[in-house]
Design a protein around this motif. Structure first.
Motif, short mmCIF file in Angstrom:
data_model
loop_
_atom_site.label_atom_id
_atom_site.label_comp_id
_atom_site.label_asym_id
_atom_site.label_seq_id
_atom_site.Cartn_x
_atom_site.Cartn_y
_atom_site.Cartn_z
N PHE A 92 0.56 -1.00 0.31
CA PHE A 92 -0.15 -0.18 -0.43
C PHE A 92 0.45 1.23 0.04
O PHE A 92 1.58 1.17 0.84
CB PHE A 92 -0.95 0.45 1.42
CG PHE A 92 -2.25 0.77 1.17
CD1 PHE A 92 -2.96 0.92 0.44
CD2 PHE A 92 -1.83 2.27 1.84
CE1 PHE A 92 -3.96 1.68 0.30
CE2 PHE A 92 -2.88 3.30 2.03
CZ PHE A 92 -4.03 3.18 1.19
N ASP A 93 0.32 2.26 -1.04
CA ASP A 93 1.31 3.54 -0.92
C ASP A 93 0.29 4.03 -0.35
O ASP A 93 -0.56 4.98 -0.83
CB ASP A 93 1.82 3.92 -2.93
CG ASP A 93 2.66 5.03 -2.45
OD1 ASP A 93 2.87 6.13 -1.89
OD2 ASP A 93 2.90 4.83 -3.54
N ARG A 94 1.03 5.02 0.67
CA ARG A 94 -0.01 5.84 1.63
C ARG A 94 0.24 7.21 0.30
O ARG A 94 -1.10 8.22 0.65
CB ARG A 94 0.35 6.14 2.84
CG ARG A 94 0.41 4.92 4.28
CD ARG A 94 1.22 5.46 5.42
NE ARG A 94 1.30 4.24 5.64
CZ ARG A 94 0.01 4.07 6.61
NH1 ARG A 94 -0.99 3.94 6.53
NH2 ARG A 94 0.26 2.79 7.33
N ALA A 95 0.78 7.27 0.89
CA ALA A 95 0.77 9.13 -0.63
C ALA A 95 -0.01 8.74 -1.42
O ALA A 95 -1.10 10.14 -2.21
CB ALA A 95 2.38 8.94 -1.40
N LYS A 96 -0.07 8.18 -2.39
CA LYS A 96 -0.77 7.54 -3.54
C LYS A 96 -2.65 6.89 -3.01
O LYS A 96 -3.62 7.27 -4.19
CB LYS A 96 -0.73 7.25 -4.67
CG LYS A 96 0.90 7.39 -5.49
CD LYS A 96 1.15 6.59 -5.97
CE LYS A 96 2.58 7.06 -7.23
NZ LYS A 96 2.84 6.13 -8.40
N GLY A 97 -2.45 6.40 -1.84
CA GLY A 97 -4.11 5.79 -1.72
C GLY A 97 -4.44 4.34 -2.13
O GLY A 97 -5.06 4.51 -2.74
#
Length: 85
Positions: free
Chosen positions: A24-29
């Motif tokens: 999961f890429d938090r920046a891209k959601g």
């Protein structure tokens, strides 16, 4: 018996492993995974099947991101993958 064994069109080789290693890429959601073209086509088919009885949002987003969608071939009436790019 697993669901995979019940499918008429089995998933592409290695797809399950790629999905399990997604992160999961938090920046891209969003979830990130690297797929081969064959795996992306297989994933598009799975998302199409979900859209038949659920939401088409996932299929539309997948089509935008990966350029692969399943459509009905009007000449044969069968499903086939289509590249959008």
């Amino acid at each position: 018996m697993s669901l995979t064994q019940q499918l008429r069109v089995p998933p592409a080789a290695g797809l399950a492993e790629r999905v399990r290693t997604a992160y999961f890429d938090r920046a891209k959601g969003r979830w990130i995974t690297c797929l081969t073209e064959e795996q992306a086509t297989s994933a598009a088919y799975a998302i199409f099947l979900h859209s038949v009885h659920g939401s088409v949002a996932e299929a539309n987003r997948f089509a935008r991101e990966y350029g692969t969608v399943y459509r009905v071939d009007t000449s044969t009436g069968r499903l086939r993958p289509a590249r959008l790019r």
